[in-house]
Every structure is written in C-alpha cells, then in structure tokens.
Design an enzyme around this catalytic site. Structure first.
Site, short mmCIF file in Angstrom:
data_model
loop_
_atom_site.label_atom_id
_atom_site.label_comp_id
_atom_site.label_asym_id
_atom_site.label_seq_id
_atom_site.Cartn_x
_atom_site.Cartn_y
_atom_site.Cartn_z
N SER A 294 64.44 51.87 30.74
CA SER A 294 63.83 50.60 30.32
C SER A 294 62.46 50.35 30.94
CB SER A 294 64.77 49.43 30.63
OG SER A 294 64.81 49.16 32.01
N SER B 261 66.29 53.37 35.55
CA SER B 261 65.09 53.05 34.77
C SER B 261 63.78 53.15 35.54
CB SER B 261 65.22 51.67 34.13
OG SER B 261 65.85 51.82 32.88
N LYS C 122 55.93 45.51 34.11
CA LYS C 122 57.03 45.57 33.15
C LYS C 122 57.32 44.15 32.66
CE LYS C 122 61.85 47.24 32.84
NZ LYS C 122 62.92 47.95 33.59
#
Length: 620
Positions: free
Chosen positions: A309, A333, A237
């Site tokens: 996210s 998330s 990420k």
C-alpha cells in the site's frame, strides 16, 4: 501466504426451532476492538472459520436478520466460534443474557466511539511496546552527526539533479548553488510528467510547495539554516493528513475527504524546512496497490505493479519524482514496494515515529518510515521524524546511537539461508564478523496471529463503514471487504489467547536474537509477519538486478530488482542503518535509474498491460 488453520467441526443440532437472533449473538460474543495490557508485549492469534463462505453470502443478501434462521443455523453460528460444545439449554441461556446485557453495552460503546472511520479519534488506551530494555538513556533527543560533503557541484541537467541524495541536494542549497524554489519546480515537473504514467500520485500540493520553498529560501538568506532537510522536497503517503488538502486514503468512498488535522510527522518535517510536493498513492484503505484512480506501476518494469500500500512513495522515489517520501507499514507495505521498486527504505522500530493524523489499521502494528535513495538518506529522515508524539501513546523517545558513528568491525552479524551473499561477502571484507544464523521460535501461527490482529483492529476503526454497506463500493472485493466480514466472528476469548501467543513469540525471538543484526530476504511473508508482530526494524537494501521473465525483446532495459533486508533488534535501527551504509559505500545498485523514458529497442508497453500479476495478498 495466508495462514489457514484446520476447519472446525460443526455440532449436532437437537430440537429444531426458529430463531432470528443468531447473527446478533455473533456480534455480542466477538471482538470489535483491540485489547491489550498497558506496557506489555502482546499478540492475536487466528482460527479459520468453517462455513465462512455461506455466512458471507448470507451477510451480503440480508441487511438485517430475516427471522427465518432455524436451530440448525444457530448451531452453525456457534460452530463458527468453536463453541459447538454447548448444549441447547446453554445456547438459549446465552441468547437471553446477550439480549439483556451484551447488546446494550455493545450499542452504547459503538455510538460513543465508533462513529468516525479511520481510527483518528478515541485511540485505545491499551498499548503495545516493542522495547526489550526498559532502562533508557537520557539523550534520546540528541541529533545524529551527519557527514559533511565537499566538492558537490550543481549538475547541468535536471535529470541528474533529480537523482541526487538528500545530503547532496542539501549541500547545493546550503552553498546557494540552487534555491529550494528551483528544486521544487524540478520535482513538480517530474511528478506531473511521470505520475499519470505510473499512477502513483493522488494530489500535487503545488501552492503549498512553492510557499514552503520560498520560506526556506528566505530563512537561508537571513543566515538561518534548519538542517539537512532545509528546502528539500518530499512526498507523503495519502493516509497522512495535511490541512486544506484531501486525504483520500486511496478510497473512492473518501476521495473528497479533507481532514482538519496536521499530522505529527508532517509537523516534524515542516519544522525541519522540508517542502511537501504531493500526497502519494496508498492502496485503498492501505491495502496493496489498487486505489480509486488505478493501480500503481513499478518504474523498473512498467508492465508490473508495485505491490504494497505504500506504492506511491516507493514508485515516486524510484523514478526520481521526489528525493524521499514517508510511507507506512502494518504488514509488508514498506518492505514489499521498496523491494519491487528497488529503493532503500526503513521500517523502524515500532513506536519510533508518532502517528497522530494518520489512518490507523492496527494500533499495535502501524509504523511510519522513509523511502529514500540510500541508507544515509534514511538515517537523515529518521533523525528528523523520530520522537515522542503526545497524542500517540505507543510512540517513544528512543535513544538511538548515531548510525554514522557505529564501528561495524565490532559487530557480529548473522546471515540466513536466503540472504544475498554479495552483502555478506562485502560486509565481511569490511571487517564485520559474519556468521550463519537462524531465528528460532516455536509459535507456528504467526501469520494467522497477524491476520487476526490487523483485521479485528481494522474493523473496529471501520465499523460504521461496514455497517453502512460502504464495503460494497470498495475497489477490490477480495481484499478488505471479505477479510473484515470474517473479522466479525473472531471470539473475544480467542483474541486474548492470540495476544498471549504474540507475547510468547516476542519472548522467543528475543531469546533467539543472539547477534547484533542479521541479513535475510525482506519479503519472506512469515518473516514479515514475525517482524511486525515483534516490532523489530529492517532496512531494505538494493543489491542488483536480473532480467525480467518473458522479456518482449532481448534489448529491453526493464529489470527485476534484487534486494535484501538488514534486521536488528528493537531500538537498534542505527545498527541496521550503519551496515546498509557500509554496503552502499562499495556498491552503486542504489544509484541506478529505472528506464521510464527509454525501455530499450523495440520494447513497448501494451495498454492495458498483459503481464500476469500474482494474486493480491498483502496488507497495509
């Protein structure tokens, strides 16, 4: 899904006078940084704010105090802090003290520690610990005993290789049926092909990937095998820093940012021989799935968005673009995008994985965890990335037992009303004692507590960003901008009261947790808030599929994924993993492939999509 308290009443104002300092006063009596007690469990609670809309309009239209705010406005400001019980004389006394004492301290602290956005410097020395048992064993660093696979052969198609598990791919590499460099090429091609379609990839680290893959192949040729992640590709990420590559945080404000930091979790994976292929989409500043390049889509229904996210890690793992990825959760998330995209993902016990070099939203809530093909893969990745990070004071060497060695027939597992009964029945058939269960607690403001915690901590990390007006450039104005403006008027006293409420919640959940684990919906918002505030682990497990609503044709291959969560007490991640692995030994939902190449007869996707998407409500 948002907690809303009753609006506060406004006070009656006497003797109107002209004052210009009330906005400054709000700053002096509100919280701008997290507070806690070292080694204590703690919480933040939330008040709703009367007249908030008018205050936000004023903040947008006035960069500085106009000098035209009268005493009525002053009283209104005090009412925002639930302090309209004060007399005029006391309000003026506060103004004098704030000017002389509070403001100089606030400005000095801000210049000292709030000049760098993102919380990557000067972390709070006040930490949260999720442990319910302080008597730790001495073998916290002992590795898990991974199962040995035999008879694994290389598939003929790259497509089949892309959907193999970590342990299967590892066997191919170890037996030299495929090289790490070949494997990297297969997945890089898929990232290039499907990344733009799903809007799920920010930066492909191709040069680094081939360098690390060739290194893995060279070591193996020398007889050196680093373990189950040796030569295995993966993604991160894009809130996780990797030197020489952009770490954009998904935000147009920071899209050219290069951080000269080697994140702790990246170092762990690199030392295990894993091969970084790409920095994957994070929603802007780790809020939902909108980023500066678009909005990440769900591979199972490409007209639908992935939500949460950690959108990139979930979508890329689901679509076979990476064997696994590391994402993060502050409030939903990991659980939300994993559920939407139909992948297995673990939100571990708070403190399991070090966070140095990672964008911080809330130091007492942020967690890193793996998105994988299966629970066994999650166990493998967790084993590599867990441990004490010397620069992350909340991280710990947690003495997990080996999830591959758990005797599930000795476990008592609860199931909530919203649990997927297929999971309950299959675990029961494998000898698990399944019982009805309810998690009881009396704290009724958990959602508001989490909002206060996250928003105030986030504002402390992005104080300069807001003061510079950069929130006006944010990709979705109904997300961080509006929430962080509201965070400016959270009273310090009530922030501390909220910490105390969090402590009460933790104690009540601990007292109520009378089973070894429980099964329940992984995306229930109240449960997401409670789980993150307490720091308990949950693994998201795919359990099936159903038809999408308003399907364009009867023959569409698009589906809505069904998942459930397996929850365990803090430091009992191995229990949740063992139960998930047991379920996946008798099901194949986690092995299914999304229809990104073949949507079905007469099915096409309008561009832009016309599908109605629920309002964005989730954080990082």
């Amino acid at each position: 899904m948002r907690f809303k308290a009753a609006a506060m009443s406004t006070g009656t104002c006497l003797r109107p006078t002209r004052v210009c300092w009330c906005l400054c006063l709000v700053a002096t009596v509100t919280v701008a940084a997290a507070a806690s007690f070292s080694n204590q469990n703690w919480i933040l609670a939330s008040d709703s704010v009367a007249h908030l809309d008018s205050l936000q309009v004023h903040l947008r239209n006035h960069s500085k105090c106009s000098g035209k705010i009268d005493h009525d406005s002053l009283c209104s400001m005090f009412s925002l802090l639930d302090a309209d019980f004060l007399s005029d004389a006391k309000m003026l006394e506060i103004e004098k003290g704030a000017r002389q004492l509070n403001l100089p301290i606030i400005k000095s602290n801000r210049e000292l520690v709030a000049s760098v956005n993102g919380g990557l410097e000067n972390p709070s020395c006040l930490i949260f610990r999720s442990s319910w048992n302080h008597d730790h064993a001495q073998d916290a660093s002992k590795r898990f005993n991974y199962p040995s696979l035999s008879g694994i052969g290389r598939p003929k198609s790259d497509e089949d290789i892309a959907f193999m598990s970590i342990l299967e791919l590892g066997q191919l590499i170890k037996s030299k049926q495929i090289t790490s460099e070949e494997l990297a090429k297969i997945f890089l091609n898929r990232l290039k092909r499907y990344g733009p379609v799903l809007e799920s990839v920010i930066t492909i680290t191709e040069e680094l990937a081939y360098e690390q893959a060739r290194r893995a192949d060279q070591l193996l040729a020398q007889g050196i095998y680093l373990g189950p992640l040796h030569g295995i590709p993966y993604g991160l990420k894009d809130i996780i820093a990797v030197p020489h590559y952009k770490t954009t945080w998904g935000s147009r404000t920071f899209k050219n940012q290069v951080l000269d930091i080697e994140a702790w979790v990246y170092k762990r994976l690199k030392s295990a021989g894993a091969v970084l292929l790409a920095k994957l989409v994070t929603g802007s500043l780790a809020y939902d799935d909108i980023w500066f390049g678009g909005r990440t889509r769900n591979p199972w229904n490409i007209e639908e968005y992935s939500t949460g996210s950690s959108a990139g890690p979930a979508a890329c793992t689901s679509a076979g673009m990476v064997p696994f990825a590391v994402g993060s959760e502050t409030a939903g998330s990991i659980t939300y995008p994993a559920s939407r995209c139909g992948v297995t993902a673990l939100r571990p016990t708070f403190g399991t994985v070090g966070r140095t070099g990672v964008l911080s939203l809330s130091e007492s809530l942020d967690k890193l965890g793996p998105f994988c093909r299966s629970a066994a893969d999650c166990a493998v990745v967790l084993d590599i990335i867990r441990g004490k990070d010397a620069h992350d004071h909340s991280s710990r060497d947690i003495p997990f037992s080996d999830p591959f060695s758990v005797d599930i027939t000795k476990l008592t597992v609860g199931y909530l009303d919203d649990a997927e009964m297929d999971v309950v029945e299959k675990l029961q058939s494998k000898g698990v004692n399944m019982v009805p269960f309810k998690l009881n607690y009396t704290v009724d403001s958990a959602q508001g507590v989490l909002n206060f915690t996250m928003d105030v901590d986030m504002l402390a990390h992005f104080d300069e960003w807001q003061r510079a007006g950069l929130d006006d450039e944010y990709e979705a104005q109904d997300q961080w901008p509006i929430e962080l403006r509201r965070a400016r008027v959270v009273p310090a006293v009530d922030y501390v009261q909220a910490q105390r409420a969090r402590g009460k919640l933790i104690q009540e959940v601990r007292d109520s947790f009378k089973v070894d684990a429980f099964i329940g919906n992984a995306t229930d918002w109240e449960r997401v808030c409670v789980g993150n505030l307490v720091g308990i682990p949950v693994i998201v497990v795919p359990t099936g599929f159903k038809s999408i609503s308003d399907a364009p044709t009867n023959n569409t291959r698009r589906r809505t994924t069904i998942t459930t969560g397996v929850y365990a007490p803090p430091e009992r991640d191995h229990i949740a993993l063992a139960l998930a692995m047991a379920y996946q030994t008798v099901t194949d939902h986690h092995k299914q492939r999304p229809p990104i190449d073949n949507l079905g007869p007469e099915d096409s996707i309008p561009n832009p999509p016309t599908r109605t998407v629920p309002p964005r409500q989730l954080h990082g």
